[in-house]
Design a protein around this motif. Structure first.
Motif, PDB file in Angstrom:
ATOM      1  N   TYR A  92       0.842  -1.188   0.000  1.00 17.54           N
ATOM      2  CA  TYR A  92       0.000   0.000   0.000  1.00 17.54           C
ATOM      3  C   TYR A  92       0.882   1.245   0.000  1.00 17.54           C
ATOM      4  CZ  TYR A  92      -3.088   3.634   1.833  1.00 17.54           C
ATOM      5  OH  TYR A  92      -3.782   4.799   2.016  1.00 17.54           O
ATOM      6  N   LYS A  93       0.533   2.223  -0.824  1.00 21.95           N
ATOM      7  CA  LYS A  93       1.226   3.500  -0.850  1.00 21.95           C
ATOM      8  C   LYS A  93       0.272   4.588  -0.400  1.00 21.95           C
ATOM      9  CE  LYS A  93       4.552   2.363  -4.497  1.00 21.95           C
ATOM     10  NZ  LYS A  93       5.106   2.755  -5.823  1.00 21.95           N
ATOM     11  N   ASN A  94       0.729   5.394   0.527  1.00 22.82           N
ATOM     12  CA  ASN A  94      -0.103   6.436   1.110  1.00 22.82           C
ATOM     13  C   ASN A  94      -0.304   7.573   0.110  1.00 22.82           C
ATOM     14  OD1 ASN A  94      -1.375   8.320   2.688  1.00 22.82           O
ATOM     15  ND2 ASN A  94       0.306   8.579   4.152  1.00 22.82           N
ATOM     16  N   PRO A  95      -1.530   7.765  -0.406  1.00 25.42           N
ATOM     17  CA  PRO A  95      -1.749   8.831  -1.393  1.00 25.42           C
ATOM     18  C   PRO A  95      -1.682  10.228  -0.790  1.00 25.42           C
ATOM     19  CG  PRO A  95      -3.843   7.816  -0.806  1.00 25.42           C
ATOM     20  CD  PRO A  95      -2.762   6.996  -0.142  1.00 25.42           C
ATOM     21  N   TYR A  96      -1.670  10.324   0.537  1.00 22.70           N
ATOM     22  CA  TYR A  96      -1.641  11.622   1.219  1.00 22.70           C
ATOM     23  C   TYR A  96      -0.224  11.987   1.686  1.00 22.70           C
ATOM     24  CZ  TYR A  96      -6.477  10.022   1.600  1.00 22.70           C
ATOM     25  OH  TYR A  96      -7.727   9.519   1.332  1.00 22.70           O
ATOM     26  N   TYR A  97       0.735  11.138   1.388  1.00 26.75           N
ATOM     27  CA  TYR A  97       2.073  11.261   1.960  1.00 26.75           C
ATOM     28  C   TYR A  97       2.706  12.628   1.692  1.00 26.75           C
ATOM     29  CZ  TYR A  97       7.054  10.388   2.715  1.00 26.75           C
ATOM     30  OH  TYR A  97       8.351  10.462   3.141  1.00 26.75           O
TER      31      TYR A  97
ATOM     32  N   ILE B 210     -17.018  15.202   9.606  1.00 24.57           N
ATOM     33  CA  ILE B 210     -15.645  15.693   9.643  1.00 24.57           C
ATOM     34  C   ILE B 210     -14.786  14.577  10.214  1.00 24.57           C
ATOM     35  CG2 ILE B 210     -14.091  17.449  10.571  1.00 24.57           C
ATOM     36  CD1 ILE B 210     -16.481  19.362  10.670  1.00 24.57           C
ATOM     37  N   VAL B 211     -13.766  14.167   9.462  1.00 21.52           N
ATOM     38  CA  VAL B 211     -13.008  12.960   9.801  1.00 21.52           C
ATOM     39  C   VAL B 211     -11.520  13.213   9.599  1.00 21.52           C
ATOM     40  CG1 VAL B 211     -14.961  11.563   9.012  1.00 21.52           C
ATOM     41  CG2 VAL B 211     -13.041  11.971   7.460  1.00 21.52           C
ATOM     42  N   PRO B 212     -10.656  12.390  10.214  1.00 18.97           N
ATOM     43  CA  PRO B 212      -9.217  12.499   9.945  1.00 18.97           C
ATOM     44  C   PRO B 212      -8.873  11.989   8.548  1.00 18.97           C
ATOM     45  CG  PRO B 212      -9.664  10.716  11.475  1.00 18.97           C
ATOM     46  CD  PRO B 212     -10.959  11.424  11.277  1.00 18.97           C
ATOM     47  N   LEU B 213      -7.759  12.459   8.063  1.00 14.43           N
ATOM     48  CA  LEU B 213      -7.332  12.214   6.690  1.00 14.43           C
ATOM     49  C   LEU B 213      -7.331  10.714   6.354  1.00 14.43           C
ATOM     50  CD1 LEU B 213      -6.305  14.043   4.364  1.00 14.43           C
ATOM     51  CD2 LEU B 213      -3.972  13.494   5.105  1.00 14.43           C
ATOM     52  N   GLY B 214      -7.954  10.381   5.240  1.00 20.44           N
ATOM     53  CA  GLY B 214      -8.025   9.001   4.768  1.00 20.44           C
ATOM     54  C   GLY B 214      -9.331   8.322   5.102  1.00 20.44           C
ATOM     55  N   LEU B 215      -9.959   8.702   6.210  1.00 21.52           N
ATOM     56  CA  LEU B 215     -11.172   8.029   6.652  1.00 21.52           C
ATOM     57  C   LEU B 215     -12.378   8.395   5.788  1.00 21.52           C
ATOM     58  CD1 LEU B 215     -12.254   6.012   8.676  1.00 21.52           C
ATOM     59  CD2 LEU B 215     -12.599   7.868  10.313  1.00 21.52           C
ATOM     60  N   GLU B 216     -12.247   9.467   5.018  1.00 21.22           N
ATOM     61  CA  GLU B 216     -13.356   9.818   4.108  1.00 21.22           C
ATOM     62  C   GLU B 216     -13.635   8.691   3.121  1.00 21.22           C
ATOM     63  OE1 GLU B 216      -9.677  11.150   1.871  1.00 21.22           O
ATOM     64  OE2 GLU B 216     -10.355  11.039   3.956  1.00 21.22           O
ATOM     65  N   ARG B 217     -12.637   7.845   2.831  1.00 19.59           N
ATOM     66  CA  ARG B 217     -12.834   6.752   1.877  1.00 19.59           C
ATOM     67  C   ARG B 217     -13.846   5.737   2.412  1.00 19.59           C
ATOM     68  NH1 ARG B 217      -6.443   5.621   1.076  1.00 19.59           N
ATOM     69  NH2 ARG B 217      -6.657   5.649   3.352  1.00 19.59           N
ATOM     70  N   TRP B 218     -13.835   5.500   3.726  1.00 25.37           N
ATOM     71  CA  TRP B 218     -14.801   4.586   4.339  1.00 25.37           C
ATOM     72  C   TRP B 218     -16.215   5.117   4.132  1.00 25.37           C
ATOM     73  CZ3 TRP B 218     -18.492   4.941   8.183  1.00 25.37           C
ATOM     74  CH2 TRP B 218     -18.957   3.740   8.730  1.00 25.37           C
ATOM     75  N   PHE B 219     -16.400   6.392   4.325  1.00 29.13           N
ATOM     76  CA  PHE B 219     -17.719   6.994   4.164  1.00 29.13           C
ATOM     77  C   PHE B 219     -18.167   6.951   2.702  1.00 29.13           C
ATOM     78  CE2 PHE B 219     -16.566   8.495   8.292  1.00 29.13           C
ATOM     79  CZ  PHE B 219     -17.770   8.679   8.961  1.00 29.13           C
ATOM     80  N   HIS B 220     -17.259   7.255   1.805  1.00 29.17           N
ATOM     81  CA  HIS B 220     -17.612   7.217   0.383  1.00 29.17           C
ATOM     82  C   HIS B 220     -18.061   5.827  -0.045  1.00 29.17           C
ATOM     83  CE1 HIS B 220     -14.830  10.935  -0.338  1.00 29.17           C
ATOM     84  NE2 HIS B 220     -15.989  11.253   0.205  1.00 29.17           N
ATOM     85  N   LYS B 221     -17.402   4.799   0.486  1.00 30.76           N
ATOM     86  CA  LYS B 221     -17.801   3.427   0.160  1.00 30.76           C
ATOM     87  C   LYS B 221     -19.197   3.092   0.684  1.00 30.76           C
ATOM     88  CE  LYS B 221     -13.113   1.528  -0.068  1.00 30.76           C
ATOM     89  NZ  LYS B 221     -12.115   0.633   0.577  1.00 30.76           N
ATOM     90  N   LYS B 222     -19.617   3.797   1.716  1.00 27.91           N
ATOM     91  CA  LYS B 222     -20.959   3.598   2.270  1.00 27.91           C
ATOM     92  C   LYS B 222     -21.997   4.500   1.606  1.00 27.91           C
ATOM     93  CE  LYS B 222     -18.948   0.917   5.276  1.00 27.91           C
ATOM     94  NZ  LYS B 222     -18.948  -0.548   5.084  1.00 27.91           N
ATOM     95  N   GLY B 223     -21.582   5.239   0.588  1.00 25.15           N
ATOM     96  CA  GLY B 223     -22.502   6.110  -0.125  1.00 25.15           C
ATOM     97  C   GLY B 223     -22.715   7.464   0.526  1.00 25.15           C
ATOM     98  N   ILE B 224     -21.870   7.819   1.486  1.00 25.04           N
ATOM     99  CA  ILE B 224     -21.968   9.106   2.170  1.00 25.04           C
ATOM    100  C   ILE B 224     -20.920  10.035   1.583  1.00 25.04           C
ATOM    101  CG2 ILE B 224     -21.788  10.287   4.396  1.00 25.04           C
ATOM    102  CD1 ILE B 224     -22.620   7.632   5.715  1.00 25.04           C
TER     103      ILE B 224
END
Length: 328
Positions: A3-8, A155-169
């Protein structure tokens, strides 16, 4: 494939090419985990509060009240706090399910009743998530909130927005440490450092960031520490902010030889409160899920013992679940 961190960002000490880290290293070897689990399994010491959980509920839980005029904060147990600030509702780490788990039949069980029905919340525009562990990010609760408040922003810490997007949020704001989100000229959210870690499953450790939050409303600063151990780099928070109110974790700390790497003890929580110069704090992250080996009713005693160690006692209270704090 690694895995490569896209926010690095190599200029930030908490970034790595493969995820995130604490500036003060946090490493918990599997041997230490195994030792704790073995000792917990073999221990004959009861973790039940005196009088059992029924007595604890009578002593440390009241009815929630959202009828107050003016600004106020409700502590809804564990790390769930409801802020009503100029009729803007914010909720931190809401977990209202019976277990802090990805399954409904196994995992840490709620030992105190669900504090509220979501329909009781008078207004809600923002939910702040400190990190992705199950006792802070609960899928069922998120779904219910999102359905009941259709214009909700997370409002979430960096990277966690992906979890929400996968849930349709899709209404999600992701923040790195020290990033700010300006709601309006009277209300600003700043993500602050925390000494912790993240994973939602065993193969994604530290891919998403963890944080606390500073909620700046008018001329007052509210520090929600999230989930953290003590670390000297957290003292920068006090350098940057004059903190009026602290919401400090005090539970899930025993045994300290194991939990101390990831959860702050009551004595260190009071210490951090004092070192950050917080004017007044309450204890959170306790009284709901039996995640550490301490008894729930030991935690308030440990806080009082810590306070007495100071010549000028810090204003640090332990209050019942659902307590409302009116803001002056």
């Amino acid at each position: 494939m690694f895995y490569k961190n896209p926010y690095y960002n190599p200029e930030k000490s908490h970034h790595t090419p493969y995820g995130f880290q604490n500036p003060e290293p946090l490493h918990i070897p599997l041997t230490r985990v195994a030792k704790w689990l073995k000792e917990r399994w073999m221990s004959k010491t009861s973790r039940l509060p005196k009088g059992g959980y029924e007595q604890f509920i009578q002593d440390w839980m009241v009815e929630a009240d959202f009828s107050h005029s003016g600004d106020y904060v409700n502590w809804l147990g564990h790390c769930s706090l409801y802020f009503n600030l100029d009729h803007t509702g914010l909720l931190t780490d809401p977990v209202f399910s019976n277990r802090a788990s990805f399954l409904s039949w196994i995992g840490p069980k709620r030992q105190t009743p669900t504090p509220i029905d979501i329909k009781e919340i008078p207004t809600l525009q923002y939910v702040l998530i400190s990190h992705e562990h199950y006792d802070h990010l609960d899928y069922a609760t998120i779904v219910q909130l999102n359905q009941h408040f259709p214009n909700l922003t997370f409002i979430v810490p960096l990277g966690l927005e992906r979890w929400f997007h996968k849930k349709g949020i899709t209404q999600v704001i992701a923040l790195d440490w020290w990033d700010q989100y300006v709601i309006n000229d009277q209300l600003i959210i700043t993500a602050t450092p925390a000494q912790h870690w993240s994973n939602r499953h065993p193969f994604a450790r530290n891919r998403n960031l963890w944080c606390g939050y500073m909620i700046t409303h008018q001329d007052k600063n509210h520090y929600f520490a999230g989930d953290t151990a003590y670390a000297e780099n957290l003292l920068e928070i006090g350098d940057r902010f004059d903190i009026d109110y602290g919401y400090m974790p005090i539970g899930c700390y025993a045994p300290e030889w194991f939990m101390g790497y990831q959860h702050i003890s009551p004595s260190d929580s009071v210490r951090l409160h004092n070192e950050l110069g917080i004017k007044q704090s309450i204890g959170v992250h306790w009284g709901v899920f039996e995640l550490g080996d301490e008894r729930f009713d030991d935690t308030p005693i440990q806080i009082q013992n810590a306070i007495t160690q100071y010549d000028t006692p810090p204003i640090f209270e332990v209050v019942p679940i659902n307590t409302t704090m009116k803001l002056s």
